[in-house]
Motif scaffolding. Structure first.
Motif, PDB file in Angstrom:
ATOM      1  N   CYS A   1      -0.907   4.476  -7.899  1.00  0.00           N
ATOM      2  CA  CYS A   1      -0.918   2.776  -7.244  1.00  0.00           C
ATOM      3  C   CYS A   1      -0.686   1.977  -8.292  1.00  0.00           C
ATOM      4  CB  CYS A   1      -1.380   3.422  -5.977  1.00  0.00           C
ATOM      5  SG  CYS A   1      -1.629   1.334  -5.185  1.00  0.00           S
TER       6      CYS A   1
ATOM      7  N   CYS B   1      -0.389   4.147   0.890  1.00  0.00           N
ATOM      8  CA  CYS B   1      -0.994   5.716   1.191  1.00  0.00           C
ATOM      9  C   CYS B   1      -0.174   6.258   1.980  1.00  0.00           C
ATOM     10  CB  CYS B   1      -1.822   5.100   2.732  1.00  0.00           C
ATOM     11  SG  CYS B   1      -3.555   4.866   2.991  1.00  0.00           S
TER      12      CYS B   1
ATOM     13  N   CYS C   1      -7.987   8.322  -1.368  1.00  0.00           N
ATOM     14  CA  CYS C   1      -7.980   6.498  -2.696  1.00  0.00           C
ATOM     15  C   CYS C   1      -9.188   6.154  -2.973  1.00  0.00           C
ATOM     16  CB  CYS C   1      -6.927   5.573  -2.631  1.00  0.00           C
ATOM     17  SG  CYS C   1      -5.194   5.157  -2.065  1.00  0.00           S
TER      18      CYS C   1
ATOM     19  N   CYS D   1      -7.120  -3.528  -4.491  1.00  0.00           N
ATOM     20  CA  CYS D   1      -7.873  -1.783  -3.575  1.00  0.00           C
ATOM     21  C   CYS D   1      -8.757  -1.392  -4.430  1.00  0.00           C
ATOM     22  CB  CYS D   1      -6.592  -0.887  -3.349  1.00  0.00           C
ATOM     23  SG  CYS D   1      -6.992  -0.440  -1.944  1.00  0.00           S
TER      24      CYS D   1
ATOM     25  N   CYS E   1       1.035  -0.965   0.270  1.00  0.00           N
ATOM     26  CA  CYS E   1      -0.025   0.388   0.212  1.00  0.00           C
ATOM     27  C   CYS E   1       1.241   1.138  -0.683  1.00  0.00           C
ATOM     28  CB  CYS E   1      -1.147   0.286   1.325  1.00  0.00           C
ATOM     29  SG  CYS E   1      -1.338   1.725   1.944  1.00  0.00           S
TER      30      CYS E   1
HETATM   31  S1  SF4 Z   1      -5.157   2.752  -3.541  1.00  0.00           S
HETATM   32 FE1  SF4 Z   1      -4.841   3.689  -1.978  1.00  0.00          FE
HETATM   33  S2  SF4 Z   1      -5.477   2.515  -0.048  1.00  0.00           S
HETATM   34 FE2  SF4 Z   1      -5.453   0.787  -1.824  1.00  0.00          FE
HETATM   35  S3  SF4 Z   1      -2.935   0.369  -1.721  1.00  0.00           S
HETATM   36 FE3  SF4 Z   1      -2.764   1.868  -3.003  1.00  0.00          FE
HETATM   37  S4  SF4 Z   1      -2.434   3.939  -1.759  1.00  0.00           S
HETATM   38 FE4  SF4 Z   1      -2.969   1.949   0.141  1.00  0.00          FE
END
Ligand code: SF4
Length: 359
Positions: free
Chosen positions: A327, A314, A351, A334, A312
């Motif tokens: 990401c 984040c 997100c 996700c 992740c």
């Molecule tokens: S989309 Fe956002 S919450 Fe999901 S894994 Fe990627 S960074 Fe993390």
């Protein structure tokens, strides 16, 4: 429609007039320099997505999201520590129960028998503590903290012995200070949080232009508020300052009563932020006069800087180093139904906002 509600709705329409918004966007089109502004607050990220503003801005004006989502900046170790508190009722705001710890979410622990309740107010947790030993999970920024301070004062007044608060509070100005010392973070100005600023006032941000030579604007959540805020940042790019575009509810000094109740019950301490690590002076500890309500002391809890699933990103999203769309897990592995990190869980998470509005 009842009168009070109609007045509020009509009032809001003033900030949603397409012609006025278009006029400001036309002005922004005249600005040709490439700039990046950070909207600090998750509610602004949601509002920008909801009104489709990111796509209406000229390409040279880029908006990135910041660390202003309380659930998102809570380290995974908090979830692990709460799950260890067997036989004690955990009372928390709803978003937190789906945030992954290193092994489980609170929701999964509840399915296995843990006593976890979602509440809408810390006072609900106070009521629960009259029947069972209860820990309220004190997550939030300056907007939420005064209400929790009031609840601790109330617990003392009522001589409650089964109530405590896990103090995980975060203060926005020290986090912005820490963010700006990171050389990889390139920001030309901040859209500062509206709700937090109601409590702390615009004076709390004066260090930003003085120390870092970039500006900030406190603004509201309607589309006209936001585009005017951006226009303001553009206009002050060579002469930065802190401007209050949300003067209908924000003042320079903030809410004195709310600040006073916070300092009666809490004192400034360090806090661990997901993505930003430990930031000196960015948290609040419960003062010794109220130590009996401090869950850290009562249950010997230590919060560690553990971020959870390494896949992740984040931590980078929260610092504006990448956009949620960058990401590799975004929207395939996700999703809000299967969140891998907190930024996809919270209603204020970047997100989640991108998934809902900009996917
Ligand atoms: S989309 Fe956002 S919450 Fe999901 S894994 Fe990627 S960074 Fe993390």
């Amino acid at each position: 429609m009842e009168k009070g509600r109609r007045d509020i709705t009509m009032n809001l329409q003033n900030y949603r007039q397409p012609e006025l918004i278009k006029q400001v966007l036309n002005d922004l089109n005249e600005f040709k320099r490439a700039v990046t502004f950070m909207e600090v607050c998750g509610s602004h990220t949601m509002a920008i997505g909801h009104w489709g503003l990111r796509k209406l801005l000229p390409e040279n004006i880029r908006l990135i999201s910041g660390p202003g989502c309380p659930v998102c900046v809570t380290p995974a170790s908090v979830i692990d520590e709460l799950i260890k508190l067997k036989d004690i009722t955990i009372a928390t705001f709803g978003d937190l129960i789906r945030v992954p710890g290193t092994e489980q979410t609170l929701e999964q622990a509840r399915a296995l028998g843990a006593n976890i309740k979602t509440v809408y107010s810390p006072l609900d947790a106070l009521d629960l503590s009259k029947k069972q030993e209860t820990v309220f999970v004190g997550i939030g920024f300056e907007t939420t903290i005064p209400g929790i301070a009031y609840t601790i004062l109330e617990a003392k007044k009522q001589n409650l012995t089964n109530f405590s608060v896990l103090p995980l509070f975060k203060l926005i100005p020290p986090a912005l200070d820490a963010l700006l010392t990171d050389e990889e973070v390139k920001i030309n100005g901040f859209i500062l949080p509206g709700h937090v600023s109601v409590v702390i006032g615009t004076d709390a941000y004066e260090f930003i232009p003085k120390k870092y030579g970039i500006g900030g604007v406190v603004t509201g959540f309607e589309p006209l508020d936001i585009v005017l805020g951006i226009k303001n940042l553009v206009e002050q790019i060579d002469n930065p300052g802190i401007v209050n575009e949300y003067s209908r509810i924000v003042t320079a000094e903030g809410n004195i009563a709310a600040k006073s109740i916070m300092s009666d019950v809490f004192e400034v301490g360090n806090a661990i932020w997901r993505g930003l690590g430990e930031i000196p002076g960015s948290g609040l500890d419960i003062r010794s006069e109220y130590a009996q309500f401090d869950a850290l002391k009562r249950y010997d809890i230590t919060i560690k800087n553990i971020e959870g699933n390494p896949a992740c990103l984040c931590s980078s999203v929260l610092k504006g180093k990448i956009m949620p769309l960058d990401c590799p897990l975004f929207a395939n592995i996700c999703t809000p139904a299967n969140p891998i990190g907190p930024c996809m869980v919270s209603s204020e998470g970047s997100c989640a906002a991108y998934y809902k509005y900009e996917k």
